[in-house]
Design a protein around this motif. Structure first.
Motif, PDB file in Angstrom:
ATOM      1  N   PHE A  77       0.839  -1.209   0.000  1.00 30.75           N
ATOM      2  CA  PHE A  77       0.000   0.000   0.000  1.00 30.75           C
ATOM      3  C   PHE A  77       0.869   1.252   0.000  1.00 30.75           C
ATOM      4  N   PHE A  78       1.935   1.215   0.807  1.00 34.03           N
ATOM      5  CA  PHE A  78       2.844   2.359   0.890  1.00 34.03           C
ATOM      6  C   PHE A  78       3.473   2.650  -0.478  1.00 34.03           C
ATOM      7  N   PHE A  79       3.902   1.569  -1.170  1.00 29.58           N
ATOM      8  CA  PHE A  79       4.537   1.753  -2.482  1.00 29.58           C
ATOM      9  C   PHE A  79       3.542   2.263  -3.522  1.00 29.58           C
ATOM     10  N   ILE A  80       2.301   1.792  -3.437  1.00 32.76           N
ATOM     11  CA  ILE A  80       1.274   2.285  -4.372  1.00 32.76           C
ATOM     12  C   ILE A  80       1.089   3.788  -4.162  1.00 32.76           C
ATOM     13  N   LEU A  81       0.968   4.207  -2.896  1.00 35.80           N
ATOM     14  CA  LEU A  81       0.771   5.624  -2.587  1.00 35.80           C
ATOM     15  C   LEU A  81       1.978   6.467  -3.037  1.00 35.80           C
ATOM     16  N   LEU A  82       3.172   5.907  -2.821  1.00 38.36           N
ATOM     17  CA  LEU A  82       4.395   6.609  -3.217  1.00 38.36           C
ATOM     18  C   LEU A  82       4.442   6.783  -4.740  1.00 38.36           C
ATOM     19  N   HIS A  83       4.103   5.694  -5.452  1.00 36.36           N
ATOM     20  CA  HIS A  83       4.083   5.698  -6.927  1.00 36.36           C
ATOM     21  C   HIS A  83       3.102   6.776  -7.422  1.00 36.36           C
ATOM     22  N   ILE A  84       1.937   6.856  -6.792  1.00 32.80           N
ATOM     23  CA  ILE A  84       0.913   7.827  -7.194  1.00 32.80           C
ATOM     24  C   ILE A  84       1.375   9.250  -6.865  1.00 32.80           C
TER      25      ILE A  84
END
Lengths: 235, 249
Positions: A77-84
Motif C-alpha cells: 500500500f505504501f509503495f502504491i501511494l508513493l508511486h501515485i
C-alpha cells in the motif's frame, strides 16, 4: 576541486528530490508493483478451480492471517501511494518545464502510451479504488458470508466475487481497466529498467520482450477471471 | 515554389508574441531552409519591416547554433540540422509553421532565437576534465579499447543544439546531459572526476528547470546527431552510483 560543495541539501535529501531520484522512486516502486501483480494473479486464478471456492477461500484466509503477508501488504500500500504521489508531483513539474506550448506539434516520434502514462495510471487508480471497496474492504471490515471448512470459519470471498461477476457492467469495468493496465505496463516495465540504469546490449532486448509479454499475459489472465465467471453463470 | 510561412514573432523576452503569416512566391528547391529565411528577411528589410531573428552560424551542420521547430518537429521533417534541411523536402503551396524551441529553461530572446545559456551552465558545472599543465602527453600513451573509444566519440558528437529538449514533451535535457557525461565517464581521462561531474551536472540541469525523463524516446528520434538512449541509462546509473558512493555529503 573534489572538496568543492556542489549541493545545498544533505546528500540523501538531494538524491530523493532531484528529477533523477524521483524517477528512481517511480521505477523502484513500479517494479515492486509488477511483482505484486504476479503474486496477486496466481492467487486469483484459484477462483477458476471448480470446487465452489474452497481452495480460493482457504488461500484468502491464509493471506489475511499470515503476519509476514500482512507486513508485505502494508509495504505494498505504501509503495502504491508513493508511486501515485510521485507521479502527480513529476507530472506537474514536467508540465511546468514547458509553460508555452507549440502552435503545431507532431507526435510521431514517440508512442502514445509513453506520453500518456499519467492517463493510463489514473484509470488504473480509479479501478484500484473500486476494486478495494468491493472486495478488500469487505474482507477486512465485514460484509462477507461465513463458510466453515474443517470447523474453521472462513470468509466466503469466492461468493462475493461470483455475485459481482454476474453483473455485465462490473465485468466490463474489469476488462477495460485491465486494457489500461496492459498499456501502462507495456511502457512501464522496460522503462523502469532504463530509469534505474540497467541497460546492457545483451539484456535490454530480453527486458523489452519480458516487458511486452508481462503486459499482455498478466492483464489478459486477470481479465479472463471475471469473463469466465460471468459466462459460467449466465450462459 | 510558393510557400505560406507562419512564423513566431516576438519583439523581446517581455513581449507576448504571436504567429504571423508571410507569403514567399519564388523559392528554389535547391535553397537551404535558412537561405529561404534569408530571402524572406531580404524582402522584409526592403519593405522597411523588422527581419525575423533566428540563430545560425556554420551552416555546415556541425556547430549546433541553428534551431527552429519546423512543422511540429525540431529541425524539421528530416533528422538533420535546420541548416542542412533543403526546400526540396517541401512541396509547392505548403504552409510551414516555424516556432522557437519551447522550454522554461530556453527563454525566447527575440522571434525564433532562444537563450540556450542553460546548456553552457551545465557544461560549466562539470562538462570538462581538469589537466595539470606539463609536457604534452602522447595521444596513444593510454590504451583505450576501440569499442569504448567509439562509444565516447558517438556521445561527443552531440552539438548541443537543444533539439532533444524541444522534442521532449517534458522539455527534458537528459539526452544532452547524458551525452556530455558519457563522453568523459567512458574514457580514462574522465574517470578521475567521474562522480563529482555527474552530481554537479545533474544538479545544474535541475536548477535550470528542465523536465524529468519519461523514456518516450522522442529526443533520440529527433536528434540530428543520433545520440542513443543508451547514454540516458548510463547517466541514470552513473548518478545513482555517485550519489551512493561519493564523499560529497
Amino acid at each position: 576541486m573534489s572538496t568543492q560543495t556542489i549541493q545545498k541539501k544533505t546528500w540523501y535529501v538531494n538524491l530523493l528530490t532531484s528529477t533523477l531520484g524521483r524517477k528512481f522512486i517511480m521505477a523502484g516502486t513500479g517494479l515492486f508493483l509488477v511483482l505484486f501483480l504476479a503474486v496477486h494473479l496466481i492467487g486469483n486464478l484459484q477462483l477458476l478451480i471448480p470446487d465452489e471456492g474452497k481452495t480460493f477461500n482457504e488461500y484468502a484466509h491464509f493471506m489475511g492471517h499470515n503476519k509476514f503477508i500482512q507486513a508485505i501488504s502494508v509495504g505494498n500500500f505504501f509503495f502504491i501511494l508513493l508511486h501515485i504521489a510521485y507521479s502527480f508531483a513529476l507530472t506537474r513539474y514536467n508540465i511546468s518545464a514547458r509553460p508555452q506550448q507549440y502552435a503545431y506539434a507532431k507526435t510521431n516520434n514517440s508512442s502514445w502510451t509513453s506520453r500518456n502514462m499519467m492517463i493510463l495510471g489514473t484509470l488504473v487508480l480509479i479501478f484500484i479504488v473500486v476494486h478495494l471497496q468491493a472486495f478488500w474492504a469487505k474482507s477486512k471490515f465485514g460484509g462477507l458470508e461465513p463458510i466453515s471448512y474443517n470447523g474453521v470459519e472462513h470468509h466466503n470471498l469466492y461468493l462475493a466475487t461470483k455475485i459481482a461477476f454476474a453483473e455485465w457492467w462490473i465485468v466490463l469495468l474489469y476488462v477495460v481497466s485491465m486494457i489500461a493496465l496492459a498499456f501502462h505496463l507495456s511502457h512501464g516495465v522496460a522503462s523502469a529498467f532504463q530509469t534505474l540504469g540497467l541497460n546492457h546490449v545483451k539484456y535490454t532486448p530480453l527486458i523489452k520482450v519480458f516487458g511486452y509479454a508481462f503486459a499482455i499475459i498478466v492483464p489478459f489472465l486477470f481479465a479472463l477471471i471475471p469473463v469466465w465467471m460471468f459466462i459460467a453463470q449466465n450462459m | 515554389m510558393k510557400l505560406t510561412l507562419k512564423i513566431w514573432r516576438q519583439k523581446n523576452s517581455q513581449d507576448k508574441g504571436k504567429m504571423v503569416e508571410y507569403k514567399l512566391n519564388d523559392v528554389s528547391a535547391d535553397m537551404s531552409f535558412l537561405e529561404m529565411l534569408d530571402v524572406l528577411n531580404e524582402e522584409l528589410t526592403l519593405k522597411g519591416e523588422d527581419p525575423v531573428a533566428f540563430d545560425h552560424d556554420c551552416r555546415e551542420g556541425i556547430c549546433g547554433m541553428c534551431s527552429l521547430y519546423i512543422n511540429g518537429k525540431p529541425h524539421g521533417p528530416k533528422q538533420t540540422t535546420t541548416c542542412q534541411l533543403h526546400m526540396r523536402s517541401f512541396n509547392d503551396g505548403d504552409t510551414i509553421y516555424i516556432e522557437p524551441w519551447r522550454a522554461k529553461a530556453f527563454p525566447v530572446v527575440k522571434d525564433l532565437a532562444v537563450d540556450r545559456g542553460a546548456f553552457d551552465r551545465i557544461i560549466q558545472a562539470g562538462g570538462y576534465i581538469s589537466v595539470n599543465t606539463g609536457v604534452t602527453v602522447d595521444a596513444n600513451e593510454i590504451p583505450i579499447a576501440k569499442e569504448i573509444a567509439d562509444k565516447a566519440f558517438d556521445a561527443a558528437t552531440c552539438i548541443g543544439c537543444g533539439a532533444c529538449v524541444a522534442a521532449c514533451k517534458n522539455a527534458s535535457a537528459m539526452l544532452f546531459v547524458s551525452a556530455k557525461v558519457s563522453q568523459f565517464t567512458l574514457l580514462p581521462q574522465g574517470k578521475a572526476e567521474r562522480k563529482r561531474r555527474v552530481e554537479a551536472m545533474v544538479e545544474q540541469m535541475d536548477e535550470e528547470g528542465f523536465g524529468a525523463c519519461t523514456n518516450t524516446g522522442a529526443c533520440a528520434a529527433e536528434c540530428p546527431k543520433e545520440i542513443s538512449l543508451e547514454n540516458i541509462a548510463r547517466l541514470n546509473r552513473e548518478y545513482l552510483f555517485a550519489k551512493l558512493t561519493s564523499n560529497n555529503v
